[in-house]
Design a protein around this motif. Structure first.
Motif, short mmCIF file in Angstrom:
data_model
loop_
_atom_site.label_atom_id
_atom_site.label_comp_id
_atom_site.label_asym_id
_atom_site.label_seq_id
_atom_site.Cartn_x
_atom_site.Cartn_y
_atom_site.Cartn_z
N ILE A 174 0.84 -1.20 0.00
CA ILE A 174 0.00 0.00 0.00
C ILE A 174 0.88 1.26 0.00
O ILE A 174 0.65 2.19 -0.76
CB ILE A 174 -0.96 -0.02 1.21
N VAL A 175 1.91 1.24 0.84
CA VAL A 175 2.82 2.40 0.91
C VAL A 175 3.54 2.60 -0.42
O VAL A 175 3.68 3.72 -0.92
CB VAL A 175 3.82 2.24 2.08
N GLU A 176 3.94 1.48 -1.04
CA GLU A 176 4.63 1.54 -2.32
C GLU A 176 3.74 2.19 -3.40
O GLU A 176 4.18 3.09 -4.13
CB GLU A 176 4.98 0.10 -2.72
N ILE A 177 2.51 1.73 -3.46
CA ILE A 177 1.56 2.29 -4.45
C ILE A 177 1.31 3.77 -4.17
O ILE A 177 1.32 4.60 -5.07
CB ILE A 177 0.22 1.50 -4.42
N CYS A 178 1.10 4.09 -2.90
CA CYS A 178 0.81 5.48 -2.54
C CYS A 178 2.00 6.40 -2.83
O CYS A 178 1.80 7.55 -3.22
CB CYS A 178 0.38 5.57 -1.08
N ASN A 179 3.21 5.89 -2.63
CA ASN A 179 4.39 6.69 -2.98
C ASN A 179 4.39 7.03 -4.47
O ASN A 179 4.66 8.17 -4.85
CB ASN A 179 5.68 5.95 -2.61
N GLU A 180 4.08 6.04 -5.29
CA GLU A 180 4.01 6.27 -6.74
C GLU A 180 2.99 7.34 -7.08
O GLU A 180 3.19 8.14 -7.99
CB GLU A 180 3.58 4.99 -7.44
#
Ligand SMILES: *Cc1c(COP(=O)(O)O)cnc(C)c1O
Length: 382
Positions: A174-180
């Motif tokens: 989730i954090v990875e996607i949100c960073n993008e």
């Protein structure tokens, strides 16, 4: 032949707790609770400042392995302030799950922002990274380093996943996607104090994490909460904003912002400190409860909800998955009639009058779980 027998289950629970009336989740005080409370009363420092507030914040940093923790009066105001500091403003949108306690969605509304409900995963019961990615790919674009909902034109200013019953959602993803997508993440870890995901604490993945020490949570301060972060600047802002935004001075009252009185009284912090000392013991004892259920349900035709992969669980609340809504209703009715407090999972947020009009995706998994999940008494056994 295996048989679904609610009477069997009721009797098992009564025997396990040695009582004919069993509550869903009761606090347990087997440490320094009385001692610290008495000490606080004798010191007269029962109110908004005192050594236990500082000690509580230190302990929260150490447990969650974060750089800064701020004590606040409950988990709901922790969410509100964390979202505000993440940059959520009036008219913005915040992505969260519909399968959650109402405080998650309310904290968004307090800022006059709009919750957007994205589906959960079946195993974690928390926000689904796949559903999140699909939602964003279909509905969002990045403009001037901000994520915009193409349909509404509003800024998607934060993402607020929740760790249901202390199970960890796929928070790394989730954090990875949100960073993008340039979206800050605030974790609602109200139920997940003491839980980890691949060795890292709930609430330490996003920009901020929030916790509750309400009476029904794994440990309690009567009422209370905390915001944690690895961003020292944001941590200091959280302290400032929740303590009336007063500029430190020996006698002058000057405030540089619209602050809040969201302070945790030293009296509650004293209780919190004693309870945090017991966190590992509490987890152990609740693990034993879960394992007893596990053993029992092997012999009975009811599915115990299993710990999802990657979760090092705090064992907060044990749940079962019934076969249908009809089975669920029957179980709730009969067990409660017999003195066993069982509870359904939450009514999905968009069924509540204030969230009827909110944007949402298919909610296939959330609706499946809503019809079938029941929580069982899970207090630690002394
Ligand atoms: C308990 C809880 C809260 C709110 O905490 P309070 O301390 O009761 O305000 C928020 N979110 C979730 C998921 C909770 O379970």
């Amino acid at each position: 032949m295996k048989k679904c027998n609610i009477d069997n289950t009721v009797n098992f629970i009564k025997k396990m707790y040695g009582s004919n009336e069993v509550y869903l989740h009761e606090p347990r005080f087997f440490g320094n609770e009385k001692k610290y409370l008495l000490e606080t009363i004798e010191s007269t420092f029962v109110s908004s400042v005192g050594p236990f507030v500082d000690e509580f914040e230190k302990k929260m940093c150490s447990i969650t392995e974060t750089k800064k923790a701020v004590a606040v009066s409950n988990g709901t105001c922790a969410l509100q302030v964390a979202l505000q500091l993440a940059g959520v403003k009036m008219g913005d949108e915040v992505i969260t799950q519909a399968l959650t306690f109402v405080a998650t969605a309310n904290s968004i509304s307090y800022l006059k922002a709009f919750p957007v409900f994205v589906d959960v995963d079946l195993d974690t019961m928390g926000l689904s990274p796949d559903a999140l990615e699909q939602f964003l790919t279909k509905n969002a674009k990045i403009l001037n380093n901000k994520c915009i909902n193409k349909n509404t034109g509003n800024i998607i200013a934060a993402c607020l996943p929740m760790h249901t019953f202390g199970f960890m959602c796929r928070i790394d993803k989730i954090v990875e996607i949100c960073n993008e997508w340039k979206i800050p993440v605030v974790e609602d870890a109200a139920e997940a104090l003491g839980s980890k995901y691949n060795g890292k604490s709930a609430g330490s993945f996003g920009l901020m994490g929030t916790y509750s020490l309400n009476g029904n949570k794994i440990v309690t301060s009567g009422g209370g909460g905390a915001i944690t972060t690895n961003n020292k600047k944001i941590g200091n802002q959280a302290k400032h904003l929740t303590t009336t935004a007063k500029i430190p001075h020996q006698w002058e009252y000057t405030h540089d912002k619209l602050g809040y009185n969201f302070r945790l009284p030293n009296l509650n912090a004293a209780l919190a400190c004693a309870q945090l000392e017991q966190l590992e013991k509490m987890k152990k004892s609740k693990q034993e409860v879960y394992e007893k259920y596990e053993e029992f349900f092997k012999e009975n035709d009811i599915d115990l909800v299993k710990i999802p992969n990657g979760t090092n669980w705090n064992y907060w609340l044990t749940s079962i998955m019934l076969k249908s809504e009809k089975d669920r209703n029957k179980f709730l009715k009969e067990s409660n009639k017999c003195g066993i407090m069982s509870r359904p999972i939450w009514t999905l947020m968009y069924r509540l009058p204030m969230y009827k009009k909110c944007v949402r995706d298919s909610q296939k998994n959330a609706e499946f779980l809503e019809k079938r999940i029941v929580n069982l008494p899970s207090s630690a056994i002394l």
